[in-house]
Design a protein around this motif. Structure first.
Motif, mmCIF file in Angstrom:
data_model
loop_
_atom_site.group_PDB
_atom_site.id
_atom_site.type_symbol
_atom_site.label_atom_id
_atom_site.label_comp_id
_atom_site.label_asym_id
_atom_site.label_seq_id
_atom_site.Cartn_x
_atom_site.Cartn_y
_atom_site.Cartn_z
ATOM 1 N N THR A 190 0.817 -1.215 0.000
ATOM 2 C CA THR A 190 0.000 0.000 0.000
ATOM 3 C C THR A 190 0.852 1.267 0.000
ATOM 4 O OG1 THR A 190 -0.135 -0.072 2.423
ATOM 5 C CG2 THR A 190 -1.914 -1.158 1.182
ATOM 6 N N GLN A 191 2.075 1.175 -0.537
ATOM 7 C CA GLN A 191 2.955 2.343 -0.533
ATOM 8 C C GLN A 191 2.321 3.513 -1.285
ATOM 9 O OE1 GLN A 191 3.741 -0.770 -1.452
ATOM 10 N NE2 GLN A 191 5.799 -1.353 -0.794
ATOM 11 N N LEU A 192 1.639 3.232 -2.386
ATOM 12 C CA LEU A 192 1.013 4.304 -3.153
ATOM 13 C C LEU A 192 -0.063 5.005 -2.326
ATOM 14 C CD1 LEU A 192 0.357 5.977 -5.609
ATOM 15 C CD2 LEU A 192 -0.946 4.043 -6.528
ATOM 16 N N ILE A 193 -0.879 4.237 -1.629
ATOM 17 C CA ILE A 193 -1.915 4.814 -0.767
ATOM 18 C C ILE A 193 -1.268 5.687 0.308
ATOM 19 C CG2 ILE A 193 -3.744 4.292 0.884
ATOM 20 C CD1 ILE A 193 -4.507 3.736 -2.011
ATOM 21 N N ASP A 194 -0.199 5.193 0.894
ATOM 22 C CA ASP A 194 0.495 5.960 1.940
ATOM 23 C C ASP A 194 1.037 7.275 1.380
ATOM 24 O OD1 ASP A 194 -0.030 3.847 3.634
ATOM 25 O OD2 ASP A 194 1.937 2.919 3.353
ATOM 26 N N ARG A 195 1.579 7.247 0.169
ATOM 27 C CA ARG A 195 2.122 8.461 -0.440
ATOM 28 C C ARG A 195 1.018 9.457 -0.778
ATOM 29 N NH1 ARG A 195 4.328 6.238 -5.314
ATOM 30 N NH2 ARG A 195 4.755 8.414 -5.911
ATOM 31 N N ARG A 220 -1.863 9.727 0.801
ATOM 32 C CA ARG A 220 -2.318 10.287 2.079
ATOM 33 C C ARG A 220 -1.360 11.366 2.576
ATOM 34 N NH1 ARG A 220 -4.222 4.728 4.216
ATOM 35 N NH2 ARG A 220 -6.499 4.912 4.167
ATOM 36 N N ALA A 221 -0.065 11.130 2.351
ATOM 37 C CA ALA A 221 0.949 12.058 2.858
ATOM 38 C C ALA A 221 1.201 13.227 1.903
ATOM 39 C CB ALA A 221 2.252 11.311 3.117
ATOM 40 N N GLY A 222 0.493 13.254 0.768
ATOM 41 C CA GLY A 222 0.705 14.319 -0.207
ATOM 42 C C GLY A 222 2.049 14.234 -0.892
ATOM 43 N N GLN A 223 2.621 13.022 -1.010
ATOM 44 C CA GLN A 223 3.954 12.852 -1.577
ATOM 45 C C GLN A 223 3.947 12.290 -2.988
ATOM 46 O OE1 GLN A 223 5.730 10.290 1.375
ATOM 47 N NE2 GLN A 223 6.192 11.982 2.767
ATOM 48 N N ALA A 224 2.756 12.074 -3.550
ATOM 49 C CA ALA A 224 2.655 11.520 -4.900
ATOM 50 C C ALA A 224 2.313 12.614 -5.895
ATOM 51 C CB ALA A 224 1.590 10.428 -4.933
ATOM 52 N N SER A 225 2.839 12.500 -7.104
ATOM 53 C CA SER A 225 2.471 13.414 -8.189
ATOM 54 C C SER A 225 2.230 12.585 -9.437
ATOM 55 C CB SER A 225 3.579 14.446 -8.436
ATOM 56 O OG SER A 225 4.769 13.811 -8.856
ATOM 57 N N ALA A 226 1.535 13.182 -10.412
ATOM 58 C CA ALA A 226 1.214 12.474 -11.645
ATOM 59 C C ALA A 226 1.214 13.460 -12.803
ATOM 60 C CB ALA A 226 -0.146 11.790 -11.537
ATOM 61 N N PRO A 227 1.701 13.028 -13.961
ATOM 62 C CA PRO A 227 1.683 13.929 -15.118
ATOM 63 C C PRO A 227 0.254 14.198 -15.583
ATOM 64 C CG PRO A 227 2.382 11.720 -15.762
ATOM 65 C CD PRO A 227 2.303 11.724 -14.272
ATOM 66 N N ARG A 228 -0.073 15.470 -15.788
ATOM 67 C CA ARG A 228 -1.426 15.848 -16.205
ATOM 68 C C ARG A 228 -1.433 16.547 -17.562
ATOM 69 N NH1 ARG A 228 -5.074 15.063 -12.213
ATOM 70 N NH2 ARG A 228 -4.225 14.612 -10.131
ATOM 71 N N GLN A 229 -0.307 16.995 -18.030
ATOM 72 C CA GLN A 229 -0.250 17.658 -19.321
ATOM 73 C C GLN A 229 -0.110 16.664 -20.468
ATOM 74 O OE1 GLN A 229 -0.909 20.903 -19.072
ATOM 75 N NE2 GLN A 229 -0.912 20.497 -16.851
ATOM 76 N N SER A 230 0.474 15.525 -20.187
ATOM 77 C CA SER A 230 0.587 14.447 -21.172
ATOM 78 C C SER A 230 0.205 13.141 -20.492
ATOM 79 C CB SER A 230 2.007 14.361 -21.732
ATOM 80 O OG SER A 230 2.933 14.092 -20.688
ATOM 81 N N ARG A 231 -0.385 12.230 -21.253
ATOM 82 C CA ARG A 231 -0.923 11.005 -20.659
ATOM 83 C C ARG A 231 0.182 9.968 -20.466
ATOM 84 N NH1 ARG A 231 -6.397 9.194 -23.297
ATOM 85 N NH2 ARG A 231 -5.048 9.126 -25.133
ATOM 86 N N ARG A 234 -8.805 -0.249 -9.440
ATOM 87 C CA ARG A 234 -9.587 0.609 -8.551
ATOM 88 C C ARG A 234 -10.524 -0.219 -7.681
ATOM 89 N NH1 ARG A 234 -11.334 4.451 -13.464
ATOM 90 N NH2 ARG A 234 -11.667 2.336 -14.264
ATOM 91 N N GLU A 235 -11.091 -1.275 -8.244
ATOM 92 C CA GLU A 235 -11.940 -2.169 -7.454
ATOM 93 C C GLU A 235 -11.092 -2.965 -6.467
ATOM 94 O OE1 GLU A 235 -13.875 -4.571 -10.325
ATOM 95 O OE2 GLU A 235 -15.091 -2.935 -11.147
ATOM 96 N N GLY A 236 -9.919 -3.391 -6.908
ATOM 97 C CA GLY A 236 -9.034 -4.131 -6.019
ATOM 98 C C GLY A 236 -8.570 -3.307 -4.840
ATOM 99 N N TYR A 237 -8.210 -2.047 -5.095
ATOM 100 C CA TYR A 237 -7.802 -1.156 -4.008
ATOM 101 C C TYR A 237 -8.971 -0.879 -3.068
ATOM 102 C CZ TYR A 237 -3.045 0.266 -5.296
ATOM 103 O OH TYR A 237 -1.686 0.302 -5.529
#
Length: 282
Positions: free
Chosen positions: A163-168, A170-181, A267-270
């Motif tokens: 669940t490292q992604l979930i933890d990140r 929650r902690a505001g430590q994750a980012s994702a590209p939004r200008q390109s897919r 998404r269903e699995g999470y």
């Protein structure tokens, strides 16, 4: 027929595979440098894949080998010691008279960058990072080995204890590209284990399979949906993960073999993992 199976490397994923095989009635041996105590039905063996001298007393009569070690450091020398030297060591130590099949668990990291394109078993590998290059080199090593070989290239694993992604988020430590897919591909660890068990016993099979769920997702869509699930803010715009590459993995060949996913959408699995949704019907 009862199979005598050796799990070369047996961490979390390996233990899930082993439990499925034991439930089938097979005899399961598992290699680990520091094996746990007994009592779970797995016959644990203390060995270091990178050291041939620790593999001199492997059980006779192994009919199937599953090679799925988990490196304890993300470094080229560690990967080479395990996936290249370790693979050669364990193959050299086994009784090849009885060995009928080798299943090598690889990674979709061998594919590299493909933007929005669909990727399947016919797509040429072009790894962007050392782990993909070393895994592909190990795959090529097996092509010359005189036994039935299946390679399973897994997408990113998630599930209990992952669940490292979930933890990140929650902690505001994750980012994702939004200008390109940038496409993300996932597979639930229980589906990955089930796929390994399925392919290990499959009579009519191909030499290579992609292991990913039905639903590649743009990384920002996945992150936004998971953030909403846990009540966290959306991840800010940021660079794509380094050395991974964007692509949409096709699992058509795996499904055509008769395999069915329990969790076709991450998404269903999470949601089920976090207790936000019901489990699917067994």
């Amino acid at each position: 027929m009862v199979e005598r199976i050796l799990m070369a490397g047996c961490g979390d994923l390996g233990e899930r595979v082993a439990r499925l095989l034991l439930a089938r009635g097979d005899e399961v041996y598992a290699l680990r440098r520091h094996p746990p105590g007994g009592g779970d039905g797995i016959q644990w063996l203390a060995a270091d894949l990178a050291r041939a001298d620790t593999l001199t007393a492997l059980p006779a009569g192994i009919t199937r080998l599953v090679f799925l070690p988990a490196p304890d450091a993300r470094q080229p020398e560690v990967y080479r010691a395990i996936f290249l030297d370790g693979l050669r060591n364990v193959l050299g130590a086994l009784d090849t008279v009885s060995l009928q099949r080798v299943l090598f668990v690889s990674s979709s990291a061998v594919y590299g960058e493909h933007a929005d394109a669909w990727v399947d078993e016919d797509t040429s590998p072009a790894p962007l990072s050392f782990n993909g290059r070393i895994l592909y080199e190990a795959e090529l090593t097996l092509r010359d080995y005189p036994v039935d070989v299946i390679v399973l290239r897994l997408a990113g694993l998630y599930g209990p204890g992952r669940t490292q992604l979930i933890d990140r988020l929650r902690a505001g430590q994750a980012s994702a590209p939004r200008q390109s897919r940038h496409w993300a591909n996932r597979i639930h660890v229980d589906d990955a284990a089930a796929a390994i068990g399925h392919l290990l016993m499959l009579r009519d099979h191909e030499a290579l399979y992609v292991g990913a769920d039905d639903t590649p997702l743009p990384l920002d869509v996945l992150y936004d949906d998971l953030a909403a699930l846990i009540g966290a803010p959306k991840a800010p715009d940021g660079p794509a993960p380094a050395g991974v590459g964007s692509k949409r993995l096709s699992n058509a060949r795996l499904k055509a073999s008769g395999f069915r996913f329990r969790w076709p959408d991450a998404r269903e699995g999470y949601a089920a993992l976090l207790g936000c949704a019901a489990q699917p019907d067994e």
